[in-house]
Enzyme design. Structure first.
Site, PDB file in Angstrom:
ATOM      1  N   SER A 166       1.185  -1.526   0.668  1.00 23.16           N
ATOM      2  CA  SER A 166       0.301   0.246  -0.214  1.00 23.16           C
ATOM      3  C   SER A 166       1.276   0.820   0.565  1.00 23.16           C
ATOM      4  O   SER A 166       2.387   1.044   0.469  1.00 23.16           O
ATOM      5  CB  SER A 166      -0.643   0.029   1.960  1.00 23.16           C
ATOM      6  N   TYR A 180      -2.869   0.339  10.932  1.00 21.13           N
ATOM      7  CA  TYR A 180      -2.817  -0.459   9.339  1.00 21.13           C
ATOM      8  C   TYR A 180      -1.436   0.103   8.392  1.00 21.13           C
ATOM      9  O   TYR A 180      -0.896  -1.330   7.387  1.00 21.13           O
ATOM     10  CB  TYR A 180      -3.382   0.264   8.716  1.00 21.13           C
TER      11      TYR A 180
HETATM   12  P1  NDP Z   1     -11.620  -5.193  -0.212  1.00 23.53           P
HETATM   13  O1  NDP Z   1     -12.418  -5.236   1.021  1.00 23.53           O
HETATM   14  O2  NDP Z   1     -12.631  -5.030  -1.219  1.00 23.53           O
HETATM   15  O3  NDP Z   1     -11.302  -6.380  -0.538  1.00 23.53           O
HETATM   16  C1  NDP Z   1     -10.895  -7.754   0.430  1.00 23.53           C
HETATM   17  C2  NDP Z   1     -10.020  -8.883   0.389  1.00 23.53           C
HETATM   18  O4  NDP Z   1      -9.145  -9.749   2.005  1.00 23.53           O
HETATM   19  C3  NDP Z   1     -12.193  -9.117   0.627  1.00 23.53           C
HETATM   20  O5  NDP Z   1     -12.101  -9.996  -0.498  1.00 23.53           O
HETATM   21  C4  NDP Z   1     -11.804 -10.062   1.528  1.00 23.53           C
HETATM   22  O6  NDP Z   1     -12.676 -11.234   1.815  1.00 23.53           O
HETATM   23  C5  NDP Z   1     -10.688 -10.691   2.083  1.00 23.53           C
HETATM   24  N1  NDP Z   1     -10.231 -10.755   3.628  1.00 23.53           N
HETATM   25  C6  NDP Z   1     -10.544 -10.372   4.661  1.00 23.53           C
HETATM   26  N2  NDP Z   1     -10.029 -10.926   5.825  1.00 23.53           N
HETATM   27  C7  NDP Z   1      -9.670 -11.944   4.974  1.00 23.53           C
HETATM   28  C8  NDP Z   1      -9.788 -13.452   5.268  1.00 23.53           C
HETATM   29  N3  NDP Z   1      -9.489 -13.686   6.760  1.00 23.53           N
HETATM   30  N4  NDP Z   1      -8.966 -14.473   4.609  1.00 23.53           N
HETATM   31  C9  NDP Z   1      -9.297 -14.692   3.477  1.00 23.53           C
HETATM   32  N5  NDP Z   1     -10.259 -13.002   2.551  1.00 23.53           N
HETATM   33  C10 NDP Z   1      -9.685 -12.140   3.717  1.00 23.53           C
HETATM   34  O7  NDP Z   1     -11.235  -4.509  -0.847  1.00 23.53           O
HETATM   35  P2  NDP Z   1      -9.394  -4.023  -1.064  1.00 23.53           P
HETATM   36  O8  NDP Z   1      -8.916  -4.716  -2.323  1.00 23.53           O
HETATM   37  O9  NDP Z   1      -8.637  -2.456  -1.668  1.00 23.53           O
HETATM   38  O10 NDP Z   1      -8.504  -4.888  -0.689  1.00 23.53           O
HETATM   39  C11 NDP Z   1      -7.486  -5.571  -1.817  1.00 23.53           C
HETATM   40  C12 NDP Z   1      -5.913  -5.167  -0.871  1.00 23.53           C
HETATM   41  O11 NDP Z   1      -5.142  -4.360  -1.488  1.00 23.53           O
HETATM   42  C13 NDP Z   1      -5.911  -4.827   1.231  1.00 23.53           C
HETATM   43  O12 NDP Z   1      -4.438  -6.111   1.222  1.00 23.53           O
HETATM   44  C14 NDP Z   1      -5.382  -4.103   1.037  1.00 23.53           C
HETATM   45  O13 NDP Z   1      -4.761  -3.420   2.169  1.00 23.53           O
HETATM   46  C15 NDP Z   1      -4.820  -3.214  -0.373  1.00 23.53           C
HETATM   47  N6  NDP Z   1      -5.011  -2.135  -0.525  1.00 23.53           N
HETATM   48  C16 NDP Z   1      -5.657  -1.218  -0.450  1.00 23.53           C
HETATM   49  C17 NDP Z   1      -5.869   0.126  -1.321  1.00 23.53           C
HETATM   50  C18 NDP Z   1      -7.723   0.566  -1.247  1.00 23.53           C
HETATM   51  O14 NDP Z   1      -7.811   2.277  -0.959  1.00 23.53           O
HETATM   52  N7  NDP Z   1      -8.353  -0.095  -1.409  1.00 23.53           N
HETATM   53  C19 NDP Z   1      -4.756   0.654  -1.066  1.00 23.53           C
HETATM   54  C20 NDP Z   1      -3.796   0.113  -1.048  1.00 23.53           C
HETATM   55  C21 NDP Z   1      -3.638  -1.037  -0.259  1.00 23.53           C
HETATM   56  P3  NDP Z   1     -13.596 -12.037   2.344  1.00 23.53           P
HETATM   57  O15 NDP Z   1     -14.500 -10.957   3.255  1.00 23.53           O
HETATM   58  O16 NDP Z   1     -14.857 -12.577   2.154  1.00 23.53           O
HETATM   59  O17 NDP Z   1     -12.546 -13.281   3.249  1.00 23.53           O
END
Ligand code: NDP
Length: 245
Positions: A143, A156
């Site tokens: 990130s 975070y």
């Molecule tokens: P979302 O919330 O849309 O996606 C997060 C994903 O993580 C979901 O599919 C969720 O699936 C999964 N997840 C959460 N907890 C668990 C768990 N215990 N086991 C398995 N899967 C899990 O957010 P993003 O797409 O934005 O996030 C994806 C990555 O990108 C993250 O690492 C985030 O930190 C990073 N990121 C995002 C930014 C942004 O601005 N959006 C910026 C920089 C980095 P489910 O709940 O079904 O398990």
């Protein structure tokens, strides 16, 4: 998988946001076989139907990255089925924003468990299998929070700084397995919808909506890293929308 260049690509956190967009990009445009993991299997099932209707090949498995057994089953299940894993994308993440003095310790634990421990679980499961073949690619999602700390994001950011350090250390040790860190800025997704201080999360949501990139932009960057020859490793990609600056 008729395309000889098709890879077996595992994506954690594929039920929404960047993970889902990456699954669409890799399965549709690049012809890779994607194996999707997350807790919300209804989302994964619907995505797999979409991908197959579009001509791609995909499957899913319920996954909780906080459980080492669950991650092992996800990775080993795919390995048993295909005899190899070409790429693991450690994408699952949570962001619960609050000031440190609010002591939302359960959310601190959750961020450490998903963002850091979950990534470590993925590395532990996939690395020995990739090393045994002498090839593979681990992509960790960092990130912009891995480079700059902001108020309300201390924990975070701590997890993302740690993911960055882990990724760089693994890359330095690795001569056969490629290791890439992809670090996006604000991106349209569901990241701000879960947990945290409600007011702070709402402000972050508004900022992401106004200044964020579409998740497909991150998916395209991931696809670019994967598409390099096996002897070329894109170490790190940092990307933000021009609006975020
Ligand atoms: P979302 O919330 O849309 O996606 C997060 C994903 O993580 C979901 O599919 C969720 O699936 C999964 N997840 C959460 N907890 C668990 C768990 N215990 N086991 C398995 N899967 C899990 O957010 P993003 O797409 O934005 O996030 C994806 C990555 O990108 C993250 O690492 C985030 O930190 C990073 N990121 C995002 C930014 C942004 O601005 N959006 C910026 C920089 C980095 P489910 O709940 O079904 O398990």
């Amino acid at each position: 998988m008729t395309n000889p260049r098709s890879k077996i690509v595992l994506i954690t956190g594929a039920s929404s946001g960047i993970g889902a967009a990456t699954a669409r990009r890799l399965a549709a445009a690049d012809g890779h076989h994607v194996v999707l993991g997350a807790r919300r299997v209804d989302r994964l099932a619907a995505l797999v139907v979409d991908l197959r209707l579009a001509g791609g090949t995909a499957e899913y498995r319920q996954l909780d990255v906080t459980s080492r057994d669950s991650v092992n089953a996800f990775v080993e299940g795919a390995h048993d089925r295909y005899g190899r894993i070409d790429v693991l994308i450690n994408n699952a993440g949570v962001m619960a924003l609050s000031t440190v003095d609010a002591l939302r310790t359960d959310e601190w634990e959750q961020m450490i468990d998903v963002n850091l421990r979950g990534t470590l679980h993925g590395v532990a499961a996939a690395l020995p299998l990739m090393r045994a073949r002498g090839t593979g690619h681990i992509i960790n999602i960092g990130s912009s929070a891995a480079y700059r700390v902001d108020p309300t994001a201390a924990v975070y950011c701590a997890t993302k700084y740690a993911v960055r350090a882990l990724t760089e250390g693994l890359r330095q040790e690795s001569r056969d397995v490629r290791v890439t860190l992809v670090s996006p800025g604000y991106t349209h997704s569901e990241l701000t919808e879960h947990g945290g201080d409600p007011q702070i999360q709402a402000a972050a949501r508004a900022a992401a909506e106004e200044l964020g990139m579409p998740a497909v932009a991150v998916a395209d960057a991931i696809a670019c890293a994967i598409a390099q020859p096996d002897t070329v490793d894109i170490n790190e990609i940092i990307m933000r929308s021009t609006a975020q600056g």
